[in-house]
Each structure stands twice: as structure tokens, then as C-alpha cells.
Design an enzyme around this catalytic site. Structure first.
Site, PDB file in Angstrom:
ATOM      1  N   ARG A  60     116.728  -2.240  47.443  1.00 15.88           N
ATOM      2  CA  ARG A  60     117.600  -3.306  47.921  1.00 15.88           C
ATOM      3  C   ARG A  60     117.300  -3.521  49.401  1.00 15.88           C
ATOM      4  O   ARG A  60     116.943  -2.582  50.115  1.00 15.88           O
ATOM      5  CB  ARG A  60     119.066  -2.932  47.739  1.00 15.88           C
ATOM      6  CG  ARG A  60     119.476  -2.638  46.300  1.00 15.88           C
ATOM      7  CD  ARG A  60     120.933  -2.212  46.242  1.00 15.88           C
ATOM      8  NE  ARG A  60     121.386  -1.945  44.872  1.00 15.88           N
ATOM      9  CZ  ARG A  60     121.377  -0.755  44.289  1.00 15.88           C
ATOM     10  NH1 ARG A  60     120.957   0.308  44.977  1.00 15.88           N
ATOM     11  NH2 ARG A  60     121.801  -0.603  43.037  1.00 15.88           N
ATOM     12  N   LYS A  94     124.551   1.988  47.142  1.00 15.56           N
ATOM     13  CA  LYS A  94     125.526   1.370  46.254  1.00 15.56           C
ATOM     14  C   LYS A  94     125.975   2.362  45.185  1.00 15.56           C
ATOM     15  O   LYS A  94     125.182   3.150  44.688  1.00 15.56           O
ATOM     16  CB  LYS A  94     124.889   0.133  45.585  1.00 15.56           C
ATOM     17  CG  LYS A  94     125.891  -0.820  44.963  1.00 15.56           C
ATOM     18  CD  LYS A  94     125.166  -2.079  44.518  1.00 15.56           C
ATOM     19  CE  LYS A  94     126.140  -3.090  43.928  1.00 15.56           C
ATOM     20  NZ  LYS A  94     125.456  -4.318  43.476  1.00 15.56           N
ATOM     21  N   HIS A 139     116.489 -10.865  47.352  1.00 20.31           N
ATOM     22  CA  HIS A 139     116.798  -9.910  46.283  1.00 20.31           C
ATOM     23  C   HIS A 139     115.919 -10.129  45.053  1.00 20.31           C
ATOM     24  O   HIS A 139     115.747  -9.211  44.234  1.00 20.31           O
ATOM     25  CB  HIS A 139     118.272 -10.019  45.900  1.00 20.31           C
ATOM     26  CG  HIS A 139     118.772  -8.866  45.082  1.00 20.31           C
ATOM     27  ND1 HIS A 139     118.893  -7.589  45.583  1.00 20.31           N
ATOM     28  CD2 HIS A 139     119.172  -8.800  43.774  1.00 20.31           C
ATOM     29  CE1 HIS A 139     119.345  -6.783  44.634  1.00 20.31           C
ATOM     30  NE2 HIS A 139     119.531  -7.494  43.535  1.00 20.31           N
ATOM     31  N   ARG A 172     113.164  -7.613  44.379  1.00 20.56           N
ATOM     32  CA  ARG A 172     113.574  -6.423  43.621  1.00 20.56           C
ATOM     33  C   ARG A 172     113.563  -6.722  42.126  1.00 20.56           C
ATOM     34  O   ARG A 172     113.127  -5.890  41.323  1.00 20.56           O
ATOM     35  CB  ARG A 172     114.958  -5.979  44.087  1.00 20.56           C
ATOM     36  CG  ARG A 172     115.571  -4.799  43.328  1.00 20.56           C
ATOM     37  CD  ARG A 172     116.835  -4.352  44.064  1.00 20.56           C
ATOM     38  NE  ARG A 172     117.798  -3.668  43.226  1.00 20.56           N
ATOM     39  CZ  ARG A 172     117.840  -2.351  43.041  1.00 20.56           C
ATOM     40  NH1 ARG A 172     116.925  -1.582  43.602  1.00 20.56           N
ATOM     41  NH2 ARG A 172     118.777  -1.799  42.295  1.00 20.56           N
ATOM     42  N   HIS A 226     120.820   2.004  39.653  1.00 13.07           N
ATOM     43  CA  HIS A 226     121.860   1.268  38.955  1.00 13.07           C
ATOM     44  C   HIS A 226     122.901   2.223  38.379  1.00 13.07           C
ATOM     45  O   HIS A 226     122.629   3.404  38.160  1.00 13.07           O
ATOM     46  CB  HIS A 226     121.250   0.432  37.822  1.00 13.07           C
ATOM     47  CG  HIS A 226     120.613  -0.825  38.301  1.00 13.07           C
ATOM     48  ND1 HIS A 226     119.655  -1.514  37.590  1.00 13.07           N
ATOM     49  CD2 HIS A 226     120.794  -1.546  39.445  1.00 13.07           C
ATOM     50  CE1 HIS A 226     119.280  -2.583  38.258  1.00 13.07           C
ATOM     51  NE2 HIS A 226     119.965  -2.627  39.388  1.00 13.07           N
ATOM     52  N   TYR A 233     118.847  -7.479  34.834  1.00 12.45           N
ATOM     53  CA  TYR A 233     117.676  -7.877  35.608  1.00 12.45           C
ATOM     54  C   TYR A 233     116.591  -8.457  34.699  1.00 12.45           C
ATOM     55  O   TYR A 233     115.773  -9.266  35.140  1.00 12.45           O
ATOM     56  CB  TYR A 233     117.087  -6.651  36.325  1.00 12.45           C
ATOM     57  CG  TYR A 233     117.648  -6.375  37.693  1.00 12.45           C
ATOM     58  CD1 TYR A 233     119.012  -6.410  37.946  1.00 12.45           C
ATOM     59  CD2 TYR A 233     116.800  -6.057  38.750  1.00 12.45           C
ATOM     60  CE1 TYR A 233     119.516  -6.142  39.195  1.00 12.45           C
ATOM     61  CE2 TYR A 233     117.297  -5.784  40.009  1.00 12.45           C
ATOM     62  CZ  TYR A 233     118.654  -5.821  40.230  1.00 12.45           C
ATOM     63  OH  TYR A 233     119.141  -5.560  41.468  1.00 12.45           O
TER      64      TYR A 233
END
Length: 326
Positions: free
Chosen positions: A153, A178, A253, A256, A287, A296
Site C-alpha cells: 500500500r 492496516k 492504489h 497494488r 489482507h 481485488y
């Protein structure tokens, strides 16, 4: 008085922020939304004692102009605050007071081609050095490399420190990111060359390279600003005609997303069991669960093409085997 919040619920917001930090992680998005809400209350409802349904309705209306995904994210963060406030004041509004918001799934990320990434890196290398920032072109190349080859990220790239890179093992430690996760990410040989060369260049210029320094150095050794780094990358995309001069277009983003898609495409080409390997990709990307990673990949033409080709090979072999047996 709170050092961060200025609105009528500053004390309660401080308590909530402290509780969130105690659970681990940075909660950057959640606390950013809390500051916006605090400013809204200070200007529109300075006498508020809690977040009533009336106040929440006005707050939600203030970002009606945003995309559905952004509105949904702000509402979700707000309802977390409401759940905390209801413990002290039952007059606080709750998620049950509002109809569910439908969030369309029409969005598809831009999957960068190899040629687009090459153009982006070339544009980064052509950036002029500045007396205050002699590492400017090298820093831009470093950021693009880490996004594309390691699937990080952008916030993770900005927060990396020199100590997080192990030159011997070729790994990066992504700390407290995250979902309060810390993970170890192996980097490719090409990325290792870029990072090693970058750090060597810094030392040659006599720039600080202490373990606690940011991996991507900034003028006067300040911490990199996430917004500035994102904007500079967006400028490079426009320079390369990847992003339109006006409007949204591809996002930072999406690089990614490209990493994840290319990894799965490669597995399909190699005939690997993608379902068995996806949990490894979940861990690598940091994740929370498999569903996040599948988001994704779902309905991405590049992945669907490879999956279709894989199925054709499989079905063709099956038909051939049946003919042979008959």
C-alpha cells in the site's frame, strides 16, 4: 480540552480514539473521519451532547456528493463512534435508524501494462534533482518499484524505515499496518537492486541513513507526506498519458491491484492450483481474509482470460482422455 478535537463532543471523541489505539493498529482512516466529524459538529451543531439521528442525517448529507464507496466508508466509521457513544447516552443514533446504503460494484481497477510501468519508471528517472532534494528521481523510482514488485500500500511505503529492509535476506518488515498487522515481505531481486542502490546513493551524498530514518528520504530528513507522494505519482501518470489531465482515471492504489492480478495470472500460466495458493497471497498482501483478496481479482478481465484459457486446456485434455478410453 482535547489537543486534537475542538467540537462539543471532544472529550468523548478523545476517549474513543484512545480506545481504538489501545486495540492495536493506527486506525488512520477511522480517526481521520472522526476529525472531520468533529469539525462538522463544531461548525454546525456546537451545542450537541451526542450524535442524534437528526445530526447524523445532516452529517451524511454533507458528503452526498462523494462516490458510493466513500459514502459507505464514512458511514461505517461513524456508526462505530455511535456504538461507543450509546453506552453513555441512549439518545445516540444507530445504524438501525437508517436504511442500508446500496454500494454499486461497477468499479474496476486499472490494471497497468508492463509498458505503462516502464514509462512510469522512465518518467521518474527523468525528474530533475533539486538542491534541497537530490534524491528526487531516485525516490520516485523507489516508490514505484515497491508498489509494483512488492504489492505494498502507498501508506506502507511511506512509513517504511531504513531498519525495515534486510539486505541479506531481501525482506521488508511492514509494521503495524492496516488491521494492526505486521508482516514480512520478500522482495524480488530487481527490487533489491533498486533499494541497495538507493541507500548507497544516500550515503554517497552524505545524507542521513540511520535505522530509524524513513526509507524514502525527504528534504531536511522530514517524514514523507503521504498526500504529497500520492500527488507526485499522479502527476507522473498524467505526464505519461496514463491518467487524464482532468478527472479520476487510474489510481496509485491500482498498482497494488496490478501486482495481485499479475501474480494470479502467472500462477495460471504455470498450471498452479490457484485456489490452494490464494491464502498465501492474502498473507503477503496483508489482507484480513480471503474475501478481501478476491475483491481485488473478481471480474478482472486479465484474470478471467487466464482462467478461461486454463479451463480450455483442462476441458480439452478431458475430452481427449475420453476419446482415448473409448
Amino acid at each position: 480540552m482535547s489537543a486534537v478535537f475542538r467540537g462539543p463532543l471532544a472529550v468523548r471523541f478523545d476517549e474513543f480514539a484512545t480506545l481504538m489505539r489501545a486495540t492495536g493498529g493506527r486506525h488512520v482512516s477511522l480517526l481521520s473521519n472522526l476529525r472531520r466529524l468533529d469539525h462538522f459538529l463544531a461548525t454546525s451543531f456546537p451545542e450537541a451532547t451526542t450524535l442524534t439521528k437528526v445530526i447524523l442525517t445532516a452529517w451524511f448529507a454533507s458528503f452526498d456528493h462523494l462516490r458510493a464507496t466513500s459514502r459507505s466508508r464514512y458511514r461505517s466509521a461513524t456508526f462505530q463512534v455511535c456504538k461507543f457513544l450509546r453506552r453513555r447516552d441512549p439518545a445516540t443514533g444507530s445504524i438501525e435508524d437508517f436504511l442500508p446504503q446500496r454500494c454499486p460494484r461497477s468499479f474496476r481497477p486499472h490494471i497497468f501494462s508492463n509498458e505503462e510501468i516502464v514509462r512510469l519508471v522512465a518518467a521518474a528517472r527523468e525528474l530533475p534533482e533539486r538542491s534541497a532534494d537530490p534524491m528526487r528521481p531516485h525516490s520516485a523510482e523507489l516508490v514505484i518499484t515497491l508498489l509494483y514488485t512488492a504489492g505494498l500500500r502507498i501508506g506502507e511505503v511511506v512509513r517504511l524505515q531504513v531498519r525495515d529492509y534486510d539486505a541479506n535476506d531481501g525482506t521488508l518488515v511492514i509494521r503495524e499496518t492496516k488491521f494492526a498487522k505486521t508482516r514480512l515481505v520478500p522482495v524480488s531481486s530487481s527490487a533489491r537492486r533498486i533499494i541497495d542502490g538507493y541507500l548507497e546513493r544516500r550515503r554517497e551524498l552524505g545524507l542521513s541513513c540511520k535505522p530509524s530514518d524513513p526509507l524514502r528520504c525527504c528534504p531536511n530528513n522530514h517524514l514523507p507526506c503521504l498526500g504529497t507522494v500520492q500527488n507526485r505519482l499522479a502527476d507522473l501518470m498524467r505526464k505519461c498519458a496514463i491518467k487524464p489531465a482532468r478527472g479520476r482515471g487510474p489510481r496509485v492504489h491500482d498498482i497494488r491491484h496490478t501486482f495481485a492480478v499479475e501474480r494470479v495470472r502467472q500462477w495460471y500460466r504455470e498450471g498452479k492450483d490457484v485456489n490452494a495458493l490464494l491464502p498465501h497471497l492474502v498473507t503477503y498482501l496483508g489482507h484480513r481474509n480471503l474475501e478481501s483478496t478476491q475483491r481485488y481479482l473478481s471480474l478482472t478481465p486479465a484474470v478471467l482470460h487466464e482462467a478461461s484459457a486454463r479451463f480450455e486446456v483442462f476441458s480439452g485434455n478431458s475430452a481427449h482422455n475420453r476419446l482415448v478410453k473409448s
